[in-house]
Write a protein that holds these residues in place. Structure first.
Motif, PDB file in Angstrom:
ATOM      1  N   VAL A 174       0.857  -1.191   0.000  1.00 33.20           N
ATOM      2  CA  VAL A 174       0.000   0.000   0.000  1.00 33.20           C
ATOM      3  C   VAL A 174       0.891   1.238   0.000  1.00 33.20           C
ATOM      4  CG1 VAL A 174      -1.689   1.331   1.304  1.00 33.20           C
ATOM      5  CG2 VAL A 174      -1.901  -1.164   1.179  1.00 33.20           C
ATOM      6  N   VAL A 175       0.695   2.103  -0.999  1.00 37.15           N
ATOM      7  CA  VAL A 175       1.451   3.354  -1.123  1.00 37.15           C
ATOM      8  C   VAL A 175       0.490   4.511  -0.868  1.00 37.15           C
ATOM      9  CG1 VAL A 175       2.873   4.796  -2.632  1.00 37.15           C
ATOM     10  CG2 VAL A 175       2.970   2.293  -2.832  1.00 37.15           C
ATOM     11  N   PRO A 176       0.645   5.247   0.229  1.00 39.82           N
ATOM     12  CA  PRO A 176      -0.328   6.288   0.595  1.00 39.82           C
ATOM     13  C   PRO A 176      -0.077   7.609  -0.118  1.00 39.82           C
ATOM     14  CG  PRO A 176       1.370   6.181   2.246  1.00 39.82           C
ATOM     15  CD  PRO A 176       1.706   5.112   1.236  1.00 39.82           C
ATOM     16  N   GLY A 193      -7.816   5.941   5.287  1.00 38.44           N
ATOM     17  CA  GLY A 193      -6.992   6.843   4.505  1.00 38.44           C
ATOM     18  C   GLY A 193      -5.541   6.808   4.936  1.00 38.44           C
ATOM     19  N   ALA A 194      -5.224   5.996   5.941  1.00 40.76           N
ATOM     20  CA  ALA A 194      -3.852   5.833   6.438  1.00 40.76           C
ATOM     21  C   ALA A 194      -3.338   4.461   6.018  1.00 40.76           C
ATOM     22  CB  ALA A 194      -3.822   5.973   7.952  1.00 40.76           C
ATOM     23  N   ALA A 219       2.364  -1.986   4.543  1.00 38.86           N
ATOM     24  CA  ALA A 219       1.973  -0.576   4.572  1.00 38.86           C
ATOM     25  C   ALA A 219       3.266   0.232   4.465  1.00 38.86           C
ATOM     26  CB  ALA A 219       1.230  -0.252   5.859  1.00 38.86           C
ATOM     27  N   TRP A 220       3.437   0.930   3.353  1.00 40.75           N
ATOM     28  CA  TRP A 220       4.713   1.592   3.067  1.00 40.75           C
ATOM     29  C   TRP A 220       4.551   3.108   3.073  1.00 40.75           C
ATOM     30  CZ3 TRP A 220       6.606   4.546  -1.193  1.00 40.75           C
ATOM     31  CH2 TRP A 220       8.004   4.711  -1.221  1.00 40.75           C
ATOM     32  N   ALA A 221       5.085   3.746   4.075  1.00 41.87           N
ATOM     33  CA  ALA A 221       5.140   5.209   4.130  1.00 41.87           C
ATOM     34  C   ALA A 221       6.615   5.587   4.060  1.00 41.87           C
ATOM     35  CB  ALA A 221       4.488   5.741   5.395  1.00 41.87           C
ATOM     36  N   GLY A 222       7.228   5.268   2.931  1.00 41.71           N
ATOM     37  CA  GLY A 222       8.678   5.378   2.789  1.00 41.71           C
ATOM     38  C   GLY A 222       9.147   6.552   1.961  1.00 41.71           C
ATOM     39  N   TYR A 223       8.284   7.567   1.808  1.00 42.35           N
ATOM     40  CA  TYR A 223       8.713   8.770   1.093  1.00 42.35           C
ATOM     41  C   TYR A 223       8.121   9.994   1.784  1.00 42.35           C
ATOM     42  CZ  TYR A 223       4.111   9.535  -1.173  1.00 42.35           C
ATOM     43  OH  TYR A 223       2.783   9.798  -1.425  1.00 42.35           O
ATOM     44  N   VAL A 265       0.405  -3.683  -6.084  1.00 49.66           N
ATOM     45  CA  VAL A 265       0.757  -2.409  -5.460  1.00 49.66           C
ATOM     46  C   VAL A 265      -0.444  -1.471  -5.574  1.00 49.66           C
ATOM     47  CG1 VAL A 265       2.385  -0.483  -5.417  1.00 49.66           C
ATOM     48  CG2 VAL A 265       3.165  -2.761  -6.098  1.00 49.66           C
ATOM     49  N   PHE A 266      -0.943  -1.007  -4.418  1.00 52.05           N
ATOM     50  CA  PHE A 266      -2.122  -0.160  -4.366  1.00 52.05           C
ATOM     51  C   PHE A 266      -1.689   1.273  -4.060  1.00 52.05           C
ATOM     52  CE2 PHE A 266      -3.466  -4.453  -3.591  1.00 52.05           C
ATOM     53  CZ  PHE A 266      -4.613  -4.569  -4.370  1.00 52.05           C
ATOM     54  N   CYS A 267      -2.013   2.190  -4.970  1.00 52.88           N
ATOM     55  CA  CYS A 267      -1.466   3.537  -4.925  1.00 52.88           C
ATOM     56  C   CYS A 267      -2.594   4.538  -4.727  1.00 52.88           C
ATOM     57  CB  CYS A 267      -0.734   3.835  -6.229  1.00 52.88           C
ATOM     58  SG  CYS A 267       0.340   2.471  -6.811  1.00 52.88           S
ATOM     59  N   HIS A 268      -2.647   5.145  -3.552  1.00 51.67           N
ATOM     60  CA  HIS A 268      -3.750   6.034  -3.191  1.00 51.67           C
ATOM     61  C   HIS A 268      -3.375   7.491  -3.378  1.00 51.67           C
ATOM     62  CE1 HIS A 268      -6.410   8.043   0.006  1.00 51.67           C
ATOM     63  NE2 HIS A 268      -7.199   7.711  -0.995  1.00 51.67           N
ATOM     64  N   SER A 269      -4.257   8.255  -4.041  1.00 51.91           N
ATOM     65  CA  SER A 269      -4.138   9.705  -4.129  1.00 51.91           C
ATOM     66  C   SER A 269      -2.763  10.108  -4.692  1.00 51.91           C
ATOM     67  CB  SER A 269      -4.393  10.310  -2.746  1.00 51.91           C
ATOM     68  OG  SER A 269      -4.612  11.693  -2.823  1.00 51.91           O
ATOM     69  N   TYR A 270      -2.009  10.969  -3.987  1.00 48.74           N
ATOM     70  CA  TYR A 270      -0.696  11.383  -4.481  1.00 48.74           C
ATOM     71  C   TYR A 270       0.256  10.190  -4.601  1.00 48.74           C
ATOM     72  CZ  TYR A 270       3.448  14.343  -5.099  1.00 48.74           C
ATOM     73  OH  TYR A 270       4.583  14.945  -5.599  1.00 48.74           O
TER      74      TYR A 270
END
Length: 384
Positions: A174-176, A193-194, A219-223, A265-270
């Protein structure tokens, strides 16, 4: 000339409307965290094992995987103890070793923040901030949490695994989008949304649909994400900084001894902008599917223009998703281009019945979540 003026107006609207998943706050310019992990200089200088360590800045994840395959387990643990921030963020390193290294790194950060919170020479706001950070790190250290990446620099970056990557037959990432960092990664309000909430929901749906199939979701918040409204959200600057980090994550999962199958790979919003820029570097062995949802565009005119080996999917926007009001333009560096949900774009469509708003596509009971699980499981004919 009239058409060009309309395009400029649309671009101006983009800068004022483009927001993050958390609301309509005005956002300032963010400094992207890039380059190798903190502590890389000490890692490069370490010759205690009488062997050259792979350079985190230049070694490909496959090279790193080969290196660790030739290092005994006790020496691996020594490296994790001496360089937790490097090993914990080293794509291609054994995932269980990364969990161990990140636990060490988070413990050290927690202890530092506890000391700052108790320092009476600091101001009250500084002590409160330190106490909040210490509490956040304490939650990350709860038993059972599998932290795949942890970087306290800037607003903080993190990745967490739900399930067992070593035994999983099917995997997902998951890419937020905007407004996501260490503080909001696993927030309880607006949880779908998180990234943590999205990943947990998908993992539960996978268990419901295929109870006998081992699965794992990252859950990847890597950027560094944009914050609120501003040029960061309307341009690709932060996505350009984040795309190579996503590429390395996926290359690391494809390295020997890590995940058993290429992920969806699931890419949400930005996050879909990040995925769009990373797409040309992704082949079918690194990701089986790229799925965009709540997308403002992916900086490409069509699915074919992404030049990726992965299948490209676009989730229908629900009527309450404000992202539908974002003009699909790209001019003077503003906007993210064509609408991925349009028929002319050529992505495979995903219905989203039951979803309401920008952050509800992973909500239980929605048709979008049902289809996300089917895509992860490779049941493509069920998505219609």
């Amino acid at each position: 000339m009239r058409r060009f003026k309309r395009t400029l107006v649309a671009a101006a609207v983009t800068t004022t409307v483009m927001a993050g998943t958390a609301g309509w706050a005005v956002g300032g310019e963010q400094t992207a965290v890039t380059g190798p992990p903190a502590g890389t200089a000490a890692w490069r200088a370490d010759h205690s094992l009488h062997r050259t360590l792979p350079d985190p800045a230049t070694a490909a994840p496959r090279e790193i995987a080969r290196f660790f395959a030739g290092v005994p387990a006790d020496e691996q643990r020594e490296l994790a103890a001496r360089h937790p921030l490097v090993v914990g963020n080293l794509d291609g390193a054994p995932v269980t070793l990364r969990y161990e290294a990140n636990r060490r790194a988070i413990t050290a950060e927690r202890d530092r923040e506890r000391a700052r919170a108790a320092d009476t020479s600091s101001t009250a706001p500084e002590r409160r901030r330190a106490a909040d950070l210490a509490d956040r790190y304490t939650r990350l250290l709860e038993p059972g949490r599998q932290i795949l990446a942890f970087d306290p620099r800037g607003r903080g970056q993190i990745a967490e695994v739900y399930g067992d990557l070593a035994t999983a037959h099917r995997t997902a990432v998951v890419v937020p989008g905007s407004d996501i960092d260490l503080a909001s990664f696993d927030r309880t309000h607006d949880q779908y949304g998180a990234p943590a909430g999205m990943a947990r929901s998908l993992k539960a749906e996978l268990a419901r649909q295929a109870p006998g199939t081992p699965t794992a979701v990252i859950a990847w918040a890597g950027y560094t994400t944009p914050v609120g409204i501003g040029l960061d959200a309307a341009t690709g600057r932060l996505a350009e900084a984040g795309a190579p980090r996503l590429e390395r994550l996926l290359a690391g999962l494809a390295a020997p001894g890590t995940a058993a199958a290429p992920p969806a790979v699931f890419c949400h919003s930005y996050g879909s902008v990040v995925c769009g820029l990373a797409a040309p570097a992704i082949d079918g062995t690194e990701a089986a599917d790229l799925v965009v949802l709540g997308s403002p565009g992916v900086r490409a005119d069509s699915a074919a223009a992404l030049r990726t080996g992965a299948r490209v999917w676009a989730t229908h926007r629900n009527s309450a998703d404000w992202i539908g009001r974002i003009p699909n333009v790209r001019v003077l560096g503003l906007g993210h281009g064509a609408d991925p949900t349009s028929a002319s774009f050529g992505a495979r469509p995903i219905p989203s019945d039951g979803a309401h708003g920008h952050s509800a596509y992973f909500a239980p009971g929605t048709r979008s979540l049902t289809h996300f699980a089917q895509i992860t499981l490779g049941r493509y004919t069920a998505v219609h």
